[in-house]
Write an enzyme that holds these catalytic residues in place. Sequence first.
Site, PDB file in Angstrom:
ATOM      1  N   GLU A  34       0.674  11.831  -1.979  1.00  0.00           N
ATOM      2  CA  GLU A  34       0.161  11.173  -0.786  1.00  0.00           C
ATOM      3  C   GLU A  34       0.750  11.919   0.412  1.00  0.00           C
ATOM      4  OE1 GLU A  34       1.051   6.990  -0.302  1.00  0.00           O
ATOM      5  OE2 GLU A  34      -0.040   6.956   1.588  1.00  0.00           O
ATOM      6  N   ARG A 262      10.728   9.422 -14.176  1.00  0.00           N
ATOM      7  CA  ARG A 262      10.874  10.097 -12.901  1.00  0.00           C
ATOM      8  C   ARG A 262      12.248  10.762 -12.835  1.00  0.00           C
ATOM      9  NH1 ARG A 262       9.196   7.324  -8.815  1.00  0.00           N
ATOM     10  NH2 ARG A 262      10.547   8.110  -7.199  1.00  0.00           N
ATOM     11  N   LYS A 272      10.125   9.144  -0.198  1.00  0.00           N
ATOM     12  CA  LYS A 272       9.691   9.678   1.087  1.00  0.00           C
ATOM     13  C   LYS A 272       9.973   8.694   2.212  1.00  0.00           C
ATOM     14  CE  LYS A 272       5.789  10.816  -0.809  1.00  0.00           C
ATOM     15  NZ  LYS A 272       4.357  11.045  -0.972  1.00  0.00           N
TER      16      LYS A 272
HETATM   17  P1  ATP Z   1       7.887   8.493  -3.004  1.00  0.00           P
HETATM   18  O1  ATP Z   1       8.368   7.176  -3.496  1.00  0.00           O
HETATM   19  O2  ATP Z   1       8.960   9.464  -2.772  1.00  0.00           O
HETATM   20  O3  ATP Z   1       6.961   8.379  -1.841  1.00  0.00           O
HETATM   21  P2  ATP Z   1       5.613   8.718  -4.614  1.00  0.00           P
HETATM   22  O4  ATP Z   1       5.527   8.660  -6.095  1.00  0.00           O
HETATM   23  O5  ATP Z   1       5.137   7.551  -3.862  1.00  0.00           O
HETATM   24  O6  ATP Z   1       7.080   9.097  -4.234  1.00  0.00           O
HETATM   25  P3  ATP Z   1       3.462  10.536  -4.313  1.00  0.00           P
HETATM   26  O7  ATP Z   1       3.128  11.420  -3.193  1.00  0.00           O
HETATM   27  O8  ATP Z   1       2.564   9.415  -4.611  1.00  0.00           O
HETATM   28  O9  ATP Z   1       4.923   9.992  -4.039  1.00  0.00           O
HETATM   29  O10 ATP Z   1       3.776  11.387  -5.613  1.00  0.00           O
HETATM   30  C1  ATP Z   1       3.050  12.489  -6.064  1.00  0.00           C
HETATM   31  C2  ATP Z   1       3.370  12.708  -7.506  1.00  0.00           C
HETATM   32  O11 ATP Z   1       4.753  13.008  -7.680  1.00  0.00           O
HETATM   33  C3  ATP Z   1       3.089  11.482  -8.350  1.00  0.00           C
HETATM   34  O12 ATP Z   1       2.410  11.867  -9.528  1.00  0.00           O
HETATM   35  C4  ATP Z   1       4.447  10.934  -8.661  1.00  0.00           C
HETATM   36  O13 ATP Z   1       4.471  10.279  -9.886  1.00  0.00           O
HETATM   37  C5  ATP Z   1       5.315  12.189  -8.668  1.00  0.00           C
HETATM   38  N1  ATP Z   1       6.685  11.865  -8.348  1.00  0.00           N
HETATM   39  C6  ATP Z   1       7.151  11.233  -7.255  1.00  0.00           C
HETATM   40  N2  ATP Z   1       8.481  11.050  -7.317  1.00  0.00           N
HETATM   41  C7  ATP Z   1       8.886  11.604  -8.487  1.00  0.00           C
HETATM   42  C8  ATP Z   1      10.154  11.740  -9.149  1.00  0.00           C
HETATM   43  N3  ATP Z   1      11.272  11.270  -8.600  1.00  0.00           N
HETATM   44  N4  ATP Z   1      10.170  12.346 -10.346  1.00  0.00           N
HETATM   45  C9  ATP Z   1       9.053  12.834 -10.892  1.00  0.00           C
HETATM   46  N5  ATP Z   1       7.828  12.739 -10.336  1.00  0.00           N
HETATM   47  C10 ATP Z   1       7.747  12.130  -9.153  1.00  0.00           C
HETATM   48 MG    MG Z   2       3.580   6.787  -2.919  1.00  0.00          MG
END
Ligand code: ATP
Ligand code: MG
Length: 572
Positions: A34, A262, A272
């Site tokens: 995102e 994760r 983020k």
């Molecule tokens: P955040 O909580 O940091 O915003 P998010 O999962 O909401 O993380 P996205 O932009 O939706 O952020 O994530 C893009 C991809 O990265 C998704 O497939 C998510 O599962 C993966 N991802 C995010 N954080 C991790 C992590 N700590 N370890 C492995 N994969 C991750």
């Molecule tokens: Mg997210």
Amino acid sequence: MEEEKKSLNFIEQIIENDLESGKHKEIVTRFPPEPNGYLHIGHAKSICLNFGLGIKYKGKTNLRFDDTNPTKEDVEYVNSIKQDIKWLGFEWEGEALFSSDYFDQLFNWAVEFIKQGKAYVDDQTAEQIAATKGTPTRPGTESPHRNRTVEENLDLFNRMKKGEFADGEKVLRAKIEMDSPNMHKRDPIMYRIKNATHHRTGNNWCIYPMYDYTHGESDYIEGITHSLCTLEFENHRPLYDWFLDQIYDDKKTRPRQIEFARLNINYTVMSKRKLLELVELGLVKSWDDPRMPTISGLRRRGYTPESIRNFADKVGIAKRNNIIDVALLEHSIREDLNKKAQRVMAVIDPLKVVITNYPEGQSEELDAVNNPEDESMGKRKVPFSRELYIEKEDFMEDAPRKFFRLSVGKEVRLRYAYFVTCNEVIKDKNGEIIQLNCTYDPLSKGGKSPDGRKVKGTLHWVSAEHALNVEAELYDRLFMDEAPDGHKDKDFKDFVNPDSLNVIKNCKVEPFVKDAKPGDKFQFERKGYFCVDADSKPDNLIFNRTVSLRDSWAKKNPNQNQQKQKQKQKKK
Ligand code: ATP
Ligand code: MG
């Protein structure tokens, strides 16, 4: 063959089975960020996984921006995300894709859902909807609007789209079951109203689809075979499948959602939203502050793409959540830079040394090895003269017996140069040591013993006349707690380390680095790996310390424990 299979992770096993059985001829994965912030090291794990599988199985990997929330998303983030993926060494298939490109298709499918009695417009507020969802053991309550007619729902949904209602006034909900044992299937919201400008679609839309609806259908549109996500989405999988069931054509590829653990790292926050807070509150300088666990921060700090990919590899792919020691990340960069980094001598905290038996006005050039791990990197010349700098901490007046560095009457080796003996200490009026007078042994050139006599210590040094003045930024951990966001009664920001940045001006470095450009990496002998900062200028060189040569925390922590024990004893 069996042996080989064992070393595959569980996702590779699934893929190999799917390719062997003919379920898929080619695999297609995607990385779906995102664009609401900069990528962090957790995303790097997902990037290495998704793109790595695409490469390993000669398939494809899409980059798809999951951009369904106009108020949080921005092109700045889109651009930084692209840059980070490329820098890590990966290429996505074709152009970058956006969920927002599918808004028309998603809307048309939603209309189909309504026509088939599988979606309805609800007038309840988000709070009311949440409050009537029930609990895992108690069914939810049906909305009073659940049984609207198809005609009424179509009319209301079209009017939602036209902008006739305010934010939050209405939502479109899937009509599944309010007593499902899976809470996510209790009539989840598919669309909400947001009168906001979207970074790509502008003001074309004022209704936006929700993540659960958008994600699976976007996977389907793109022909994704394996949709990999983190474990929090395991409970969403039945809903992912339900949304697919409604539109699935069995001549097309059906994506399968697979969850993996994760990446969590101690002393780090990995969200983020939280990283944005650090930036907005000025607790760090920017998203790419070298203390940030963002990919751009690690890059600025001096991490290499190889070190991050190796780290992701070492961490591996698991089905259960765990916490990785940040020391493993630091180990990965030490390992990579040890092989690659140019060695130079730099004195961070200088103390002047005068070689009293070295002729005034004379200087010479000595041979120094550029990288003892890689002979092909060759040698360089280092200037030596009567006045030098050594590290303050390398001299002690009343040295204990085991102090193998310099003290009065003792002899040490200056690396690549000569044996020197300290004869006199000069102090200012406050008693502060400002100069050491030493003599050198001209027969020990190159730091070699002339007669078999041994010296215990070898020090780095820089010729005063030839030295460059530079700035060094030394970092400590950004958080003082192992799990900064793991405390119920405290905010993660309470654990920000106030001393995480130590800026040191007037460090002395050998002239070899004079043309160093942002991003160039060096080992300052005995002091650590350093990377030239993005803001560095030829007349004001700035070096970020990527990492010390050894894990300094491994030594620090026993001390902390001792202190804790002392405190305990006091209390008794
Ligand atoms: P955040 O909580 O940091 O915003 P998010 O999962 O909401 O993380 P996205 O932009 O939706 O952020 O994530 C893009 C991809 O990265 C998704 O497939 C998510 O599962 C993966 N991802 C995010 N954080 C991790 C992590 N700590 N370890 C492995 N994969 C991750
Ligand atoms: Mg997210």
